[in-house]
Every structure is written in structure tokens, then in C-alpha cells.
Design a protein around this motif. Sequence first.
Motif, PDB file in Angstrom:
ATOM      1  N   GLU A   1       2.081   3.333  -3.933  1.00 21.33           N
ATOM      2  CA  GLU A   1       3.583   3.210  -4.081  1.00 21.33           C
ATOM      3  C   GLU A   1       3.918   2.349  -5.365  1.00 21.33           C
ATOM      4  OE1 GLU A   1       2.229   1.968   0.255  1.00 21.33           O
ATOM      5  OE2 GLU A   1       1.275   1.486  -1.847  1.00 21.33           O
TER       6      GLU A   1
ATOM      7  N   CYS B   1       6.271   6.708  -3.996  1.00 15.93           N
ATOM      8  CA  CYS B   1       4.739   7.033  -3.277  1.00 15.93           C
ATOM      9  C   CYS B   1       4.489   8.258  -3.731  1.00 15.93           C
ATOM     10  CB  CYS B   1       5.052   6.961  -1.811  1.00 15.93           C
ATOM     11  SG  CYS B   1       3.287   7.083  -1.183  1.00 15.93           S
TER      12      CYS B   1
ATOM     13  N   TRP C   1       7.783   5.114   5.705  1.00  9.87           N
ATOM     14  CA  TRP C   1       7.760   3.997   4.849  1.00  9.87           C
ATOM     15  C   TRP C   1       8.105   2.898   6.092  1.00  9.87           C
ATOM     16  CZ3 TRP C   1       7.273   2.908   0.079  1.00  9.87           C
ATOM     17  CH2 TRP C   1       7.282   3.844  -1.054  1.00  9.87           C
TER      18      TRP C   1
ATOM     19  N   ARG D   1       7.428  -1.676   6.513  1.00  9.65           N
ATOM     20  CA  ARG D   1       7.287  -2.858   5.840  1.00  9.65           C
ATOM     21  C   ARG D   1       6.977  -4.082   6.514  1.00  9.65           C
ATOM     22  NH1 ARG D   1      14.014  -3.998   5.375  1.00  9.65           N
ATOM     23  NH2 ARG D   1      14.399  -4.512   7.727  1.00  9.65           N
TER      24      ARG D   1
ATOM     25  N   ARG E   1       4.060  -5.420  11.231  1.00 12.32           N
ATOM     26  CA  ARG E   1       4.676  -4.058  10.278  1.00 12.32           C
ATOM     27  C   ARG E   1       5.496  -3.471  11.232  1.00 12.32           C
ATOM     28  NH1 ARG E   1       0.262  -1.221   6.688  1.00 12.32           N
ATOM     29  NH2 ARG E   1      -0.144  -3.459   6.340  1.00 12.32           N
TER      30      ARG E   1
ATOM     31  N   TYR F   1       5.302  -0.515   2.634  1.00 14.23           N
ATOM     32  CA  TYR F   1       4.271   0.488   2.598  1.00 14.23           C
ATOM     33  C   TYR F   1       4.378   2.093   2.879  1.00 14.23           C
ATOM     34  CZ  TYR F   1       1.282  -3.505   3.428  1.00 14.23           C
ATOM     35  OH  TYR F   1       0.790  -4.908   3.158  1.00 14.23           O
ATOM     36  N   CYS F   2       3.748   2.853   1.927  1.00 14.22           N
ATOM     37  CA  CYS F   2       3.958   4.431   2.254  1.00 14.22           C
ATOM     38  C   CYS F   2       2.753   4.561   3.295  1.00 14.22           C
ATOM     39  CB  CYS F   2       4.067   4.899   1.235  1.00 14.22           C
ATOM     40  SG  CYS F   2       3.960   6.880   0.887  1.00 14.22           S
TER      41      CYS F   2
ATOM     42  N   TRP G   1      -2.696   5.069   4.375  1.00 19.28           N
ATOM     43  CA  TRP G   1      -1.438   3.900   3.840  1.00 19.28           C
ATOM     44  C   TRP G   1      -1.735   3.738   2.421  1.00 19.28           C
ATOM     45  CZ3 TRP G   1       2.021   1.675   7.130  1.00 19.28           C
ATOM     46  CH2 TRP G   1       1.955   1.728   8.254  1.00 19.28           C
TER      47      TRP G   1
ATOM     48  N   GLN H   1      -1.186   0.685  -0.728  1.00 15.39           N
ATOM     49  CA  GLN H   1      -1.854  -0.573  -0.876  1.00 15.39           C
ATOM     50  C   GLN H   1      -0.315  -1.578  -0.753  1.00 15.39           C
ATOM     51  OE1 GLN H   1      -0.953   1.456  -3.494  1.00 15.39           O
ATOM     52  NE2 GLN H   1       0.313   0.196  -4.504  1.00 15.39           N
ATOM     53  N   GLY H   2       0.869  -1.007  -0.765  1.00 17.73           N
ATOM     54  CA  GLY H   2       1.934  -1.661  -0.550  1.00 17.73           C
ATOM     55  C   GLY H   2       2.694  -2.016  -1.917  1.00 17.73           C
TER      56      GLY H   2
END
Length: 124
Positions: free
Chosen positions: A6, A22, A36, A38, A45, A95-96, A114, A116-117
Motif C-alpha cells: 500500500e 495498492c 480495503w 482499516r 479491523r 490495509y489492502c 494482506w 503491511q498497511g
Amino acid sequence: QVQLVESGGGLVQAGGSLRLSCAASGRTFSNYVMGWFRQAPGKEREFVAGITRHGSKTQYADSVKGRFTISRDNVKNMVYLQMNSLKPEDTAVYYCAASYTTLLYTTADRMDYWGQGTQVTVSS
């Protein structure tokens, strides 16, 4: 295996906009439903937006509907989240995620890979 990276997070004032990107690599991108999510400090999450393999269908959390737009480019192996009219409550790590399926899931435990954010902070 799919690798997701991301970018595009940052600090923005309330009412502003950000575009998250992403980049995916590893397997055939168009085989994956993308989403997506968050996570804010002290919270679980949560789903934000999802898009089917060829972009024909999208889904959004009620809290972002009308403000956020998810899109994908299967040639560039990219998925995007355009975020407009940002609010302080949108502050979170975004996060993607990818799911090897034809179904558009909205729960984190259904996603297979996932990133890494990236941090998004909205100031009031």
C-alpha cells in the motif's frame, strides 16, 4: 502467493481527500477479489470497501458510502481507494487485502493476503 504493498497514506485535514494505492504482484491479479480494511487504535479491523475480480461490483461500509470509491486496474495490477470528505473518525491504518474467490467478502477472516498497511490521519 500474492504480495501487496500500500501507499498514499498521510495527514490530511477534515474535509480533505487522499488516494490510497495498492500494488499487487505474484499471481494473476484478476483472479482475486480485492478489499480495503482499516484498523483504528483499540478497535478491530473493519471492512471499508471491496471490488470483484473484474470490477463489475463494489461494496462499501455504510460509514464511507458516498465518500469513498474503490477501483482496480487489472493491467497495472493495482487497486485504489479514493477517499473524499475525510472525517477524523476515518483515522486508521488502512490495509489492502486479496481473496482467491469469486465472492465479495466483507470480513477480514475471509481474506487470504494482506499488505503491511498505510497510516491515514485526519485532523479536525
